[in-house]
Design a protein around this motif. Sequence first.
Motif, short mmCIF file in Angstrom:
data_model
loop_
_atom_site.label_atom_id
_atom_site.label_comp_id
_atom_site.label_asym_id
_atom_site.label_seq_id
_atom_site.Cartn_x
_atom_site.Cartn_y
_atom_site.Cartn_z
N TRP A 1 0.79 -1.24 0.00
CA TRP A 1 0.00 0.00 0.00
C TRP A 1 0.82 1.29 0.00
CZ3 TRP A 1 0.41 3.43 4.06
CH2 TRP A 1 0.86 2.93 5.28
N ASP A 2 2.09 1.23 0.37
CA ASP A 2 2.90 2.45 0.43
C ASP A 2 3.69 2.59 -0.88
OD1 ASP A 2 4.70 4.52 0.91
OD2 ASP A 2 5.14 3.88 2.97
N GLN A 3 3.28 3.53 -1.70
CA GLN A 3 3.89 3.71 -3.03
C GLN A 3 5.34 4.15 -2.99
OE1 GLN A 3 2.15 7.02 -5.22
NE2 GLN A 3 1.62 8.05 -3.31
N TYR A 4 5.82 4.61 -1.83
CA TYR A 4 7.19 5.09 -1.73
C TYR A 4 8.19 4.02 -1.30
CZ TYR A 4 4.87 9.49 -2.34
OH TYR A 4 4.09 10.50 -2.85
N VAL A 5 7.71 2.82 -0.99
CA VAL A 5 8.60 1.74 -0.59
C VAL A 5 9.26 1.14 -1.83
CG1 VAL A 5 8.73 -0.60 0.35
CG2 VAL A 5 7.33 1.12 1.50
N LYS A 6 10.59 1.19 -1.85
CA LYS A 6 11.32 0.48 -2.91
C LYS A 6 11.75 -0.88 -2.39
CE LYS A 6 14.54 0.22 -6.42
NZ LYS A 6 15.67 0.65 -7.08
N GLU A 7 12.24 -0.90 -1.14
CA GLU A 7 12.66 -2.15 -0.50
C GLU A 7 12.39 -2.02 0.99
OE1 GLU A 7 16.78 -4.68 0.07
OE2 GLU A 7 16.64 -3.30 -1.61
N LEU A 8 11.92 -3.11 1.60
CA LEU A 8 11.59 -3.09 3.02
C LEU A 8 11.71 -4.51 3.55
CD1 LEU A 8 10.55 -1.39 5.43
CD2 LEU A 8 8.23 -1.83 4.62
N SER A 9 12.57 -4.68 4.56
CA SER A 9 12.75 -6.02 5.12
C SER A 9 13.24 -5.92 6.56
CB SER A 9 13.76 -6.81 4.29
OG SER A 9 15.02 -6.18 4.30
N GLU A 10 13.09 -7.03 7.27
CA GLU A 10 13.56 -7.11 8.65
C GLU A 10 14.50 -8.31 8.76
OE1 GLU A 10 11.32 -6.32 12.69
OE2 GLU A 10 10.84 -8.31 11.95
N GLU A 11 15.66 -8.07 9.34
CA GLU A 11 16.66 -9.12 9.56
C GLU A 11 17.07 -9.09 11.02
OE1 GLU A 11 17.63 -11.21 7.19
OE2 GLU A 11 16.59 -10.19 5.56
N THR A 12 17.65 -10.17 11.49
CA THR A 12 18.16 -10.22 12.85
C THR A 12 19.68 -10.23 12.80
OG1 THR A 12 16.21 -11.43 13.60
CG2 THR A 12 18.15 -11.50 15.03
N TYR A 13 20.29 -9.24 13.47
CA TYR A 13 21.74 -9.14 13.56
C TYR A 13 22.12 -9.09 15.03
CZ TYR A 13 21.25 -7.64 8.70
OH TYR A 13 20.91 -7.56 7.37
N ASP A 14 22.98 -9.99 15.44
CA ASP A 14 23.43 -10.06 16.84
C ASP A 14 22.25 -10.09 17.80
OD1 ASP A 14 26.10 -9.97 15.98
OD2 ASP A 14 26.05 -7.77 15.92
N GLU B 1 19.30 -8.84 17.46
CA GLU B 1 18.41 -7.67 17.43
C GLU B 1 17.75 -7.55 16.06
OE1 GLU B 1 18.60 -3.50 19.55
OE2 GLU B 1 20.26 -3.75 18.18
N LYS B 2 16.44 -7.35 16.05
CA LYS B 2 15.72 -7.18 14.79
C LYS B 2 15.98 -5.77 14.25
CE LYS B 2 12.01 -10.46 15.56
NZ LYS B 2 10.58 -10.69 15.61
N VAL B 3 16.41 -5.73 12.99
CA VAL B 3 16.77 -4.48 12.34
C VAL B 3 15.99 -4.38 11.04
CG1 VAL B 3 18.66 -3.17 11.29
CG2 VAL B 3 19.08 -4.50 13.37
N ILE B 4 15.45 -3.20 10.77
CA ILE B 4 14.67 -2.98 9.55
C ILE B 4 15.51 -2.19 8.55
CG2 ILE B 4 12.61 -1.85 8.60
CD1 ILE B 4 11.31 -2.39 11.40
N TYR B 5 15.47 -2.66 7.30
CA TYR B 5 16.07 -1.92 6.19
C TYR B 5 14.92 -1.41 5.32
CZ TYR B 5 18.36 -0.56 1.94
OH TYR B 5 18.77 0.19 0.87
N TRP B 6 14.96 -0.10 5.01
CA TRP B 6 13.87 0.51 4.25
C TRP B 6 14.46 1.48 3.24
CZ3 TRP B 6 10.71 5.03 6.63
CH2 TRP B 6 9.65 5.38 5.80
N GLU B 7 14.24 1.21 1.96
CA GLU B 7 14.65 2.15 0.92
C GLU B 7 13.41 2.87 0.41
OE1 GLU B 7 16.70 2.52 -3.51
OE2 GLU B 7 17.09 0.71 -2.33
N VAL B 8 13.50 4.19 0.40
CA VAL B 8 12.37 5.05 0.04
C VAL B 8 12.61 5.66 -1.34
CG1 VAL B 8 11.04 7.09 0.72
CG2 VAL B 8 11.98 5.57 2.47
N LYS B 9 11.61 5.59 -2.19
CA LYS B 9 11.69 6.20 -3.51
C LYS B 9 11.57 7.72 -3.38
CE LYS B 9 9.07 2.41 -5.54
NZ LYS B 9 7.78 2.08 -6.17
N TYR B 10 12.50 8.43 -3.97
CA TYR B 10 12.45 9.89 -4.04
C TYR B 10 12.18 10.28 -5.50
CZ TYR B 10 13.90 11.59 0.56
OH TYR B 10 13.94 11.95 1.89
N PRO B 11 11.57 11.44 -5.70
CA PRO B 11 11.27 11.84 -7.09
C PRO B 11 12.54 12.19 -7.87
CG PRO B 11 10.67 13.59 -5.55
CD PRO B 11 11.08 12.40 -4.72
#
Length: 174
Positions: A41-54, A56-66
């Motif tokens: 539903w979010d048109q600005y999401v290019k990439e979005l994921s959650e991984e566990t490092y050490d 701890e859950k960490v989110i990676y989010w790439e946002v589309k800019y014009p």
Amino acid sequence: LPILFPQQSGLYEYKIFGGLADCPPKLCVDVYMDLDFRKQWDQYVKELSEETYDGEKVIYWEVKYPFPLSNRDYVYIRECREMDVDGRTIWVVLAQSVAVPQCPEKPGVIRVQSYKQSLAIESDGKSGSKVYMYYFDNPGGMIPSWLVNWAAKSGVPAFLKDMQKACYNYSKST
């Protein structure tokens, strides 16, 4: 906050008060926390994921800019808690950028180093929700004033409308 975000930076901190009619708070929280659904539903999401490092859950989010601006990405942690405050149930979501060696910067994408968000959602006393959000980020690079103005005047209200629509569609998709 003056130590983390100096006043002379010239950057905006956003404080948003709003309502989502016919969207109960638990539903709003479920929609907000569901990263896979947000990709729909979010048109600005290019990439979005959650991984566990050490551990701890960490989110990676790439946002589309014009165009012609470079996309931005975020690496952050977040936590959601349901709280009882004098008989009122309030959901609080806190998020903050973190540095994670396993998430290196990508060429052509500007890493947002300073990001902080606080969100509180509670019932509006009817069938909807009251929402409060504090938001700060330093998008880096040169952001034209027209984009900053658009984000403040149009982007945030549009996001709330998109979120409300997502809440309406959430039960159909899960």
